[in-house]
Design an enzyme around this catalytic site. Structure first.
Site, PDB file in Angstrom:
ATOM      1  N   ASP A 936       0.829  -1.214   0.000  1.00  0.00           N
ATOM      2  CA  ASP A 936       0.000   0.000   0.000  1.00  0.00           C
ATOM      3  C   ASP A 936       0.857   1.254   0.000  1.00  0.00           C
ATOM      4  O   ASP A 936       1.867   1.327   0.709  1.00  0.00           O
ATOM      5  CB  ASP A 936      -0.891   0.031   1.241  1.00  0.00           C
ATOM      6  N   LYS A1005      -7.746  11.291  10.999  1.00  0.00           N
ATOM      7  CA  LYS A1005      -7.258  10.527   9.844  1.00  0.00           C
ATOM      8  C   LYS A1005      -8.066  10.799   8.579  1.00  0.00           C
ATOM      9  O   LYS A1005      -7.502  11.099   7.518  1.00  0.00           O
ATOM     10  CB  LYS A1005      -7.273   9.031  10.152  1.00  0.00           C
ATOM     11  N   ASP A1164      -3.986   2.707  -5.478  1.00  0.00           N
ATOM     12  CA  ASP A1164      -2.627   2.841  -4.946  1.00  0.00           C
ATOM     13  C   ASP A1164      -2.248   1.661  -4.067  1.00  0.00           C
ATOM     14  O   ASP A1164      -1.356   1.773  -3.221  1.00  0.00           O
ATOM     15  CB  ASP A1164      -2.477   4.153  -4.170  1.00  0.00           C
TER      16      ASP A1164
END
Length: 1249
Positions: A936, A1005, A1164
């Site tokens: 990742d 986050k 991604d």
């Protein structure tokens, strides 16, 4: 001119009496001119009479429904009433034709005098309207109308349009009253039919009439229509005309297509809607019939329209001459004219798309005058012009590409299986719920359902056929739905309707969505039927299999390159000339079928309860429901049908063929028009409804510029997959055992919360009306959510179970930013934890010396427990909990259940099983693993921003710099926010004191992650508010104030930590704002050469009137509307970054393919075998450095300066010279960059990990 007329005359003199036809046509032009003049007078008079009935109040916008059923139109900007063309007598209200479309004629001086007259009486207006409609139609159409009209009955309007002023709004609203005629049931039958005149085919292009308004175009919110290089426009009406002509030709009725084209061609105003493609399409239709006379007429029409014939037009003429064995002199004259128009014979065999035997016929005609003519040799392969991949495509060194683990015979057999699936258009599979015991009640319900469907099928077939006969007898030269109802067999339409009826949810579906679904299914089946007629694709694929198979030596071509070679050597093209149906057409067609369903299908009211009075009742109901403040029309099944379907508990599911994974490697993408599935229509660039600008950009792009993108999609699609059967069986067992929300397996509706019997005020307190309504709304919402999630899981698990013993492939395409997606919508590797856990690579590779370690590290990554620890520490932790890992693998539902407590439980369980198998094998390094290991990106959007700005602090925060442990940008922002909070707490700011101890990584986050993708402060506040509400012990009365405070501190922290990022983001945002204000959409080209345009425009409403309700189609992506400045501005930074991360992924995919590494991605997140993780990591870092070594921002600046400043509209530069100067200055000032060394990325362990 004389040369053109000479060719046309030559075409028309072939055969006896054909010059007479031409003479009549030419002399008719004078009559047409007289008729056009009369129409101008009548039209101007009708408009004047209408205008006298309207209050002289200027309003911003009004949507006026025409005085007829099943039509629609765009709202104007000022108060208006329907033109006389839109108001027709009752006979026309039943007509299935489409009214004319186009701008009104410019009135002359004597017409202006007519406008000064006063209103006399209403009857005179109706009389003028009737004269106008009679003049607009041909004598043949009038005679047909007279035959249908019953003698002695006066014409009446079936609908009434009312224009009223909306209360308190200052705007006009329109109400359209269109009562539906009652349907008489057939005695003794559970279904009934309605008369053909009651089943109306909706008029299509009347709604697409955009009236000319006073004032400049920019005041209306409109832009010039999109055009291609030949001047063809791509508005809704143009796409509608093209679709109609194509459909008429497909059903072998070129006469209908000719009538439609003539209708638009006769009027000077309507003629402006036509383009060369429409004439060319009809020429090819007549060429197939060998009708030189008709093609000659079309060439004269081209001359009248001041359009120059293109190569395809001349190809149609020569094809026709080849079929009709035309004299040599005529062919010579045609070729001479072709050359005088600047073309060459060789170009006919290079730049023209041929279908079936068209190329052979053209070649036959050419060789009649040049017997030794040879088609030109294949041009040398174009080399990709972009520096990033110049070496990749270089042929200086020998190249060997990897092959699939299948023989040629196996691949060919798989292709035949897939071809059979797609040709059938649907796939029926067993549901995973089929293991439930079959009760007597279910058996009875299934028998009843079978009998009902049989009756419904008969009635639908009868009514559909009767309505088509009625439509075909209407001798109208305008467009209708009739050709679209002849594209398939009648029973296929009925099958589609009955299948959609079975899939209708108990709570119903909105009419718009239901109609669009039906229209789309018809289009897909029609597209498959068109492709099925060619055998060329099957022949080419059999040869193409040699490139992929393991038992051949051929390995020096990319899939696209070899397919292009095979196609070129065949002498024909697989590219089609198909026109994509516009959104409004599919909705209109679907609405017609919905009307059939609602009016025809009936059931006896006592079918389940004999004590109830026996009468026929509709199976489907049209009801209204409110969503927010909008009233939405729904098609809802009767509870009787819902109960029968529920009791039957059918154990099969039927899907469209393109929903399923492919059974063979996908057809390689070779152009924007061709690739992926064998027959099913697929777009290279998926886009929202109404957006055609992406396709035009791709078509105008040089073919070599698209090679990298096409090759990357082909590489992703060529990866074979298989099912992880042990994990699938576990998930199905939990799915059938009432599910588990904790494990992401949706429970059935039987587990939905019920309405509480106790009032919120206590057991003794009565329910208040508002409380009861709120509780009911929440229960219904929860039920709808649970049903949606349950059905989604059912589809995914059923497809996976159907594929459990097979190898399959996911064809890929991309969105307008270049981000790639698998084409099958339900079951793919982009899905949830459940879906990913049941997927394995079909090809296995040994673990090798480091593979087992990567499996363990991957498992710990999936748990989310050691994000801040180094890879070595994660590996050590995996060894510590090895006993729990093995217990999870051996006893997943009865053991310690360690795997259930992690972030991604099902993927973690699958990994536990793989580790257990490897450890128990004789040699773990030799163990053949099919398991995908993920790597990742670390907040990938910020990684690209930091690389663009060479920002050292930002690069360190997102792991572009080498570090011993991973840097957590979310934790860093949380620490920075905590510092700000402490400072404010010391200043005795109350909210800062309340937040003590509550600021964590989890709170910030989501906001940090989405800031890079354009989240606003408002959106960020909502995200933080949601997190604060989840914290036990946080005082809820401070949630709003705390979230408002925190979002400000998060943005301030990011500004300090990523100064370069915010500067680039601001530059992109301001550039997009000024570009949109200039009336342009934001465009750019990725470093791989993919052209991108943002499809955000001002909303455009189209009102579609059916017998049931008016449908309001809101389109925000029509390129003919002005850009939406706010959306263009806010979306440009995230879209630009998305285009960069897709570029990085594609570069990695191509270079991994060159090195024989299996590679797939979820944006991604990159996947490969455990053996090749190290190789993929190396390629990933190298390509990131290569990408950002390019002058990305400088190239963007140059492109935009050229497009928006040098080539910008002169009138905009003159009107807004200040804005133009400001834009030029801004685009010239590329943000300065820092001192970060990009080469450090190659050494960073945690860049992707």
């Amino acid at each position: 001119m004389w040369r053109v007329l000479g060719l046309r005359a030559a075409l028309l003199t072939q055969g006896t009496g054909r010059w007479g036809t031409m003479r009549n046509y030419s002399s008719a032009s004078t009559k047409e001119a007289g008729r056009a003049e009369l129409l101008e007078v009548l039209e101007a008079r009708v408009k004047q009479l209408q205008a006298d009935n309207i209050s002289e109040v200027t309003v911003d916008r009004v949507a006026v429904a025409p005085l007829r059923k099943s039509s629609f139109q765009y709202p104007a900007r000022k108060a208006a009433v329907p033109s006389s063309a839109e108001k027709e007598p009752a006979l026309k209200a039943r007509d299935v034709a489409i009214s004319p479309s186009g701008a009104p004629s410019q009135p002359s001086r004597w017409v202006e005098k007519l406008k000064k007259e006063k209103w006399i009486k209403h009857k005179r207006q109706l009389r003028l309207e009737q004269k106008f409609s009679m003049a607009a139609s041909s004598p043949g159409a009038e005679r047909a109308s007279a035959q249908v009209r019953e003698p002695g009955k006066a014409t009446e309007s079936r609908g009434k349009a009312k224009v009223v002023l909306a209360k308190g709004s200052g705007k006009f609203k329109t109400f359209h009253e269109s009562p539906c005629a009652p349907v008489a049931p057939v005695p003794g039958s559970p279904a009934s039919t309605c008369t053909p005149r009651d089943i109306e085919c909706s008029r299509l292009d009347e709604s697409l009439k955009v009236k000319e308004l006073e004032g400049p175009v920019e005041q209306q919110g409109l832009r010039p229509l999109l055009e291609d290089k030949e001047g063809n426009k791509y508005g809704s009406i143009q796409l509608l005309i093209m679709s109609y002509l194509e459909s008429c030709l497909f059903i072998q009725q070129p006469e209908k297509a000719q009538q439609c084209l003539m209708f638009y061609h006769r009027s000077q105003d309507r003629r402006k809607l036509l383009g060369i493609k429409m004439y060319d399409l009809l020429m090819h239709g007549w060429a197939k019939k060998g009708s030189l006379n008709q093609i000659g007429r079309l060439f004269f029409m081209l001359e009248e329209a001041r359009l120059k014939p293109n190569l395809s037009c001349y190809a149609a003429v020569l094809e026709c001459m080849g079929r009709a064995h035309a004299p040599v002199t005529v062919i010579q004259r045609c070729v001479q004219q072709l050359e005088e128009d600047g073309f060459h014979l060789d170009e006919l065999f290079k730049g023209v798309i041929y279908e079936e035997d068209e190329r052979e016929m053209v070649l036959k005609a050419v060789r009649m005058i040049k017997p030794r003519f040879q088609t030109p040799c294949l041009p040398p392969a174009e080399i990709c012009p972009f520096p990033l991949l110049r070496d990749f495509y270089s042929k200086e060194k020998p190249v060997s590409y990897p092959k699939l683990d299948f023989s040629v015979h196996e691949l060919r057999e798989r292709f035949r299986q897939q071809l059979e699936v797609e040709a059938s258009n649907t796939v029926t599979i067993n549901s995973v719920e089929s293991d439930k015991p079959l009760t007597e009640q279910a058996i009875k319900a299934r028998r009843l359902l079978t009998a009902l469907r049989s009756e419904w099928r008969k009635c639908l077939l009868q009514t559909l056929r009767e309505s088509k006969i009625y439509m075909s007898n209407r001798q109208c030269k305008q467009m209708s739905l009739y050709p679209y109802l002849c594209l398939l067999e009648d029973k296929e339409y009925v099958d589609i309707m009955l299948q959609s009826l079975s899939n209708l949810p108990p709570q119903g579906e909105s009419l718009l969505v239901f109609a669009k679904e039906l229209g789309t299914k018809i289009y897909n089946k029609y597209a498959v039927r068109k492709k099925s007629s060619s055998r060329l694709l099957e022949k080419i694929y059999e040869d193409y299999a040699q490139l992929l198979a393991k038992d051949t030596q051929l390995d020096s071509y990319l899939p696209r390159e070899y397919w292009e070679k095979l196609e070129a050597s065949s002498g024909s093209s697989l590219l089609s000339k198909d026109c994509t149906w516009p959104h409004v057409l599919m909705v209109q067609l679907g609405t017609h079928l919905v009307e059939l369903l609602v009016q025809v299908i009936k059931v006896k009211s006592n079918i389940l309860n004999p004590s109830v009075e026996a009468k026929l009742i509709p199976v489907l109901y049209h009801v209204y429901s409110f969503r927010s403040s909008r009233q939405i029309g729904f098609i809802k099944p009767h509870p009787i049908l819902t109960q029968i379907l529920s009791s039957a508990a059918e154990t099969t599911l039927t899907f469209d063929s393109f929903v399923m994974p492919m059974l063979c490697p996908p057809v390689p993408w070779t152009s924007p028009h061709f690739g992926a599935y064998i027959l099913a229509p697929t777009k290279l660039m998926r886009c929202v409804e109404g957006a055609v600008q992406h396709q035009l950009l791709l078509e105008e792009c040089p073919r070599s510029s698209l090679h990298p993108v096409l090759d990357a999609l082909n590489q992703l699609g060529n990866c074979p997959w298989k099912i992880n059967q042990p994990v699938l069986d576990l998930i199905i067992s939990i799915f059938n055992a009432k599910g588990s929300e904790k494990l992401g397996v949706p429970p059935p509706l039987s587990e939905a919360p019920r309405l509480s019997l106790v009032s919120p005020g206590g057991p003794s307190a009565p329910w208040s009306k508002s409380s009861l309504k709120r509780e009911l709304t929440q229960c219904r919402k929860k039920m709808a959510e649970m049903y949606s999630l349950r059905m989604d899981a059912l589809y995914k698990l059923s497809i996976a179970s159907h594929m459990r013993d097979k190898v399959f492939w996911f064809p890929h395409n991309m969105d307008f930013r270049g981000r790639t997606y698998p084409c099958p919508p339900y079951f793919n590797h982009l899905g949830s934890d459940v879906t990913r856990a049941i997927l394995l690579f079909a090809e296995g590779k040994p673990l090798g010396p480091r593979g087992l370690d990567w499996l363990k590290i991957h498992l710990i990554n999936l748990t989310g427990l050691k994000k801040k620890n180094s890879l070595q520490e994660r590996l050590a932790y995996a060894d510590e909990i090895l006993e729990d890992i093995l217990d999870s693998a051996d006893n997943p539902l009865t053991g310690r259940k360690w795997w259930m407590e992690v972030d991604e439980p099902w993927q973690a369980l699958a990994c536990c099983m793989e580790i257990a198998k490897a450890l128990r094998s004789p040699d773990p390094a030799a163990y053949i693993s099919h398991f995908p290991v993920h790597q990742d990106g670390s907040c990938n959007g910020l990684q690209h921003y930091a690389a663009l700005g060479r920002d050292i602090i930002g690069a360190t925060s997102v792991n572009l710099m080498p570090c011993n442990t991973p840097q957590d940008v979310y934790n860093g922002v949380a620490q920075q926010v905590e510092e700000f909070r402490k400072q404010d707490a010391q200043k005795e700011i109350k909210i800062a004191q309340v937040l003590e101890g509550f600021i964590s990584r989890k709170v910030v986050k989501q906001t940090v992650m989405t800031v890079v993708y354009g989240v606003t402060r408002y959106g960020g506040r909502l995200q933080i508010e949601k997190r604060l509400k989840e914290i036990d012990g946080f005082p809820q009365e401070y949630v709003w104030e705390a979230s408002h405070y925190l979002v400000q501190q998060v943005f301030n922290s990011l500004k300090e930590m990523f100064s370069g990022t915010r500067e680039i983001q601001s530059w992109l945002t301001q550039s997009a704002r000024l570009i949109a204000k200039s009336g342009n959409t934001v465009e750019w080209v990725t470093p791989l050469g993919l052209p991108i345009v943002q499809p955000y425009h001002r909303a455009k409403s189209t009102v579609l009137n059916s017998t049931m309700q008016s449908l309001n189609l809101n389109v925000r992506f029509d390129a003919n509307q002005k850009p939406d400045t706010m959306k263009q501005k806010n979306a440009f930074p995230p879209n630009f970054i998305h285009s960069l991360d897709s570029t990085h992924m594609m570069l990695t995919a191509l270079h991994c393919f060159r090195r024989g590494v299996t590679f797939v991605s979820v944006h991604d997140c990159y996947w490969t075998h455990a053996l090749t993780v190290d190789v993929m990591n190396q390629v990933c870092r190298e390509q990131f450095v290569e990408l950002h070594s390019q002058p990305i921002l400088q190239d963007l600046s140059k492109f935009m300066l050229q497009k928006y400043c040098t080539n910008s509209l002169a009138e905009w530069r003159e009107k807004s010279s200040h804005e133009h100067k400001k834009l030029k200055e801004l685009l010239s000032q590329v943000p300065e960059t820092g001192d970060f060394d990009l080469q450090k990325v190659k050494e960073s362990t945690y860049f992707f990990s």
